[in-house]
Design a protein around this motif. Structure first.
Motif, PDB file in Angstrom:
ATOM      1  N   ALA A  91       0.626  -1.318   0.060  1.00 41.28           N
ATOM      2  CA  ALA A  91      -0.111   0.072   0.080  1.00 41.28           C
ATOM      3  C   ALA A  91       0.760   1.383  -0.042  1.00 41.28           C
ATOM      4  O   ALA A  91       0.469   2.246  -0.855  1.00 41.28           O
ATOM      5  N   ARG A  92       1.830   1.335   0.794  1.00 49.41           N
ATOM      6  CA  ARG A  92       2.610   2.442   0.636  1.00 49.41           C
ATOM      7  C   ARG A  92       3.691   2.582  -0.197  1.00 49.41           C
ATOM      8  O   ARG A  92       4.465   3.791  -0.573  1.00 49.41           O
ATOM      9  N   SER A  93       3.669   1.628  -1.184  1.00 46.62           N
ATOM     10  CA  SER A  93       4.657   1.890  -2.418  1.00 46.62           C
ATOM     11  C   SER A  93       4.116   2.311  -3.542  1.00 46.62           C
ATOM     12  O   SER A  93       4.833   2.726  -4.577  1.00 46.62           O
ATOM     13  N   GLY A  94       2.828   2.553  -3.511  1.00 44.12           N
ATOM     14  CA  GLY A  94       1.941   3.270  -4.593  1.00 44.12           C
ATOM     15  C   GLY A  94       1.444   2.255  -5.596  1.00 44.12           C
ATOM     16  O   GLY A  94       0.856   2.444  -6.572  1.00 44.12           O
ATOM     17  N   ILE A  95       1.766   0.830  -5.319  1.00 50.12           N
ATOM     18  CA  ILE A  95       1.184  -0.272  -6.137  1.00 50.12           C
ATOM     19  C   ILE A  95      -0.046  -0.748  -5.479  1.00 50.12           C
ATOM     20  O   ILE A  95      -0.021  -0.787  -4.244  1.00 50.12           O
ATOM     21  N   ARG A  96      -0.939  -0.509  -6.286  1.00 45.20           N
ATOM     22  CA  ARG A  96      -2.236  -1.019  -5.923  1.00 45.20           C
ATOM     23  C   ARG A  96      -2.734  -2.419  -6.379  1.00 45.20           C
ATOM     24  O   ARG A  96      -2.481  -2.639  -7.477  1.00 45.20           O
ATOM     25  N   VAL A  97      -3.328  -3.322  -5.523  1.00 43.93           N
ATOM     26  CA  VAL A  97      -3.864  -4.566  -5.801  1.00 43.93           C
ATOM     27  C   VAL A  97      -5.252  -4.873  -5.408  1.00 43.93           C
ATOM     28  O   VAL A  97      -5.591  -4.760  -4.273  1.00 43.93           O
ATOM     29  N   ASN A  98      -6.124  -5.219  -6.539  1.00 49.77           N
ATOM     30  CA  ASN A  98      -7.318  -5.230  -6.393  1.00 49.77           C
ATOM     31  C   ASN A  98      -7.862  -6.431  -6.929  1.00 49.77           C
ATOM     32  O   ASN A  98      -7.183  -7.072  -8.006  1.00 49.77           O
ATOM     33  N   ALA A  99      -9.177  -6.927  -6.655  1.00 47.83           N
ATOM     34  CA  ALA A  99      -9.706  -7.968  -7.445  1.00 47.83           C
ATOM     35  C   ALA A  99     -11.021  -7.611  -7.921  1.00 47.83           C
ATOM     36  O   ALA A  99     -11.974  -6.761  -7.411  1.00 47.83           O
ATOM     37  N   VAL A 100     -11.745  -8.401  -8.801  1.00 43.29           N
ATOM     38  CA  VAL A 100     -12.952  -8.177  -9.305  1.00 43.29           C
ATOM     39  C   VAL A 100     -13.853  -9.455  -9.069  1.00 43.29           C
ATOM     40  O   VAL A 100     -13.340 -10.504  -9.370  1.00 43.29           O
ATOM     41  N   LEU A 101     -15.009  -9.520  -8.089  1.00 44.14           N
ATOM     42  CA  LEU A 101     -15.754 -10.765  -8.080  1.00 44.14           C
ATOM     43  C   LEU A 101     -16.829 -10.543  -9.074  1.00 44.14           C
ATOM     44  O   LEU A 101     -17.954  -9.883  -9.254  1.00 44.14           O
ATOM     45  N   PHE A 102     -16.265 -11.336 -10.306  1.00 47.38           N
ATOM     46  CA  PHE A 102     -17.304 -11.530 -11.372  1.00 47.38           C
ATOM     47  C   PHE A 102     -18.577 -12.134 -11.036  1.00 47.38           C
ATOM     48  O   PHE A 102     -18.439 -13.363 -10.766  1.00 47.38           O
ATOM     49  N   GLY A 103     -19.938 -11.453 -11.350  1.00 44.54           N
ATOM     50  CA  GLY A 103     -21.040 -12.299 -11.449  1.00 44.54           C
ATOM     51  C   GLY A 103     -21.507 -12.715 -12.823  1.00 44.54           C
ATOM     52  O   GLY A 103     -20.254 -13.186 -13.645  1.00 44.54           O
ATOM     53  N   PRO A 104     -22.528 -13.131 -13.034  1.00 48.71           N
ATOM     54  CA  PRO A 104     -22.972 -13.663 -14.377  1.00 48.71           C
ATOM     55  C   PRO A 104     -22.670 -12.258 -15.632  1.00 48.71           C
ATOM     56  O   PRO A 104     -23.477 -11.533 -15.530  1.00 48.71           O
ATOM     57  N   ILE A 105     -21.582 -12.597 -16.137  1.00 44.73           N
ATOM     58  CA  ILE A 105     -21.305 -11.724 -17.485  1.00 44.73           C
ATOM     59  C   ILE A 105     -21.963 -12.420 -18.610  1.00 44.73           C
ATOM     60  O   ILE A 105     -21.461 -13.656 -18.672  1.00 44.73           O
TER      61      ILE A 105
END
Length: 240
Positions: free
Chosen positions: A158-172
């Motif tokens: 978090a303090r490095s400027g690198i962000r890591v996120n996930a997407v919880l895909f539903g029915p696409i």
């Protein structure tokens, strides 16, 4: 960079990134033409993943966004009580090991970019947030692990400027998703009762969510699992 680019969501994200002005590198296990630069690699093979990132940065000089679009549902994946070890390992490699390796070997290049920073987005599933008696359990276990890996990395970096996120895909709505319901008459109607919006998500909506997480507009968002499911995981619904 889009890993697992051949899938229809990967292609939609590549098109959206291109419209936003990005130079897109598309990677998949099979020959393809997705992205400004198309590469072939087995994303569950560590030497190939390591070589892939090295080649991309040598050619383009920097890396800013990694979208890990990997996902596999296996026909042999059912209850943990009757899924073979071979199927379990195949599903874990495709859905979890591949994302682990991509993060392990890709994130150091985000650290080396000036200024340090960037965005990693990992594909997960709304099924990882629920208990389901009918879920493919190797798949849901792998996707739940992806969410936890995302949280840990997001906090760690978090303090490095690198962000890591996930997407919880539903029915696409994709051809494969639609085909599942076409083969099982009545199955879609049973599920629509429990979908608050009463419809599939679109590929444009999926690509838009990924583009948001890749952009500076989500600059204060990390270690998060964004539900892209039309409200399914937040709802208790009954038939009319």
């Amino acid at each position: 960079m889009i890993n697992g680019a051949v899938g229809v969501i990967g292609q939609a994200v590549a098109e959206r990134f291109s419209r936003e002005g990005a130079v897109v590198v598309g990677v998949d296990k099979v020959e393809h033409s997705v992205g400004d630069r198309s590469m072939r690699a087995d994303l569950a093979d560590e030497p190939q993943v390591e070589a892939m990132y090295d080649a991309v940065v040598r050619e383009h000089g920097r890396l800013d966004v990694i979208y890990n679009n990997m996902g596999l549902m296996d026909a042999g994946d059912h209850s943990a009580l009757d899924t073979s070890l071979e199927t379990w390992r195949r599903v874990q490699d495709a859905n979890l090991t591949s994302i682990f390796l991509s993060c392990k070997h890709g994130i150091p290049y985000l650290r080396d970019t000036e200024p340090v920073g960037g965005s990693v987005i990992n594909a997960a599933s709304f099924l990882s947030a629920l208990g389901s008696a009918t879920a493919p359990m190797a798949y849901t276990a792998a996707k739940a692990a992806v969410v936890q890996l995302t949280r840990d990395l997001g906090v760690h970096l978090a303090r490095s400027g690198i962000r890591v996120n996930a997407v919880l895909f539903g029915p696409i709505e994709t051809p494969a998703q639609r085909a599942v319901f076409d083969r099982n008459p009545g199955a879609l109607d049973k599920r629509l009762v429990h979908w608050p919006m009463g419809r599939f998500g679109t590929l444009d909506e999926a690509a838009g969510a990924i583009a948001f997480l890749a952009s500076d507009d989500s600059g204060f968002l990390t270690a998060a699992a964004l539900p892209l499911d039309g409200g399914i995981t937040e709802a208790f619904t009954v038939p009319d």
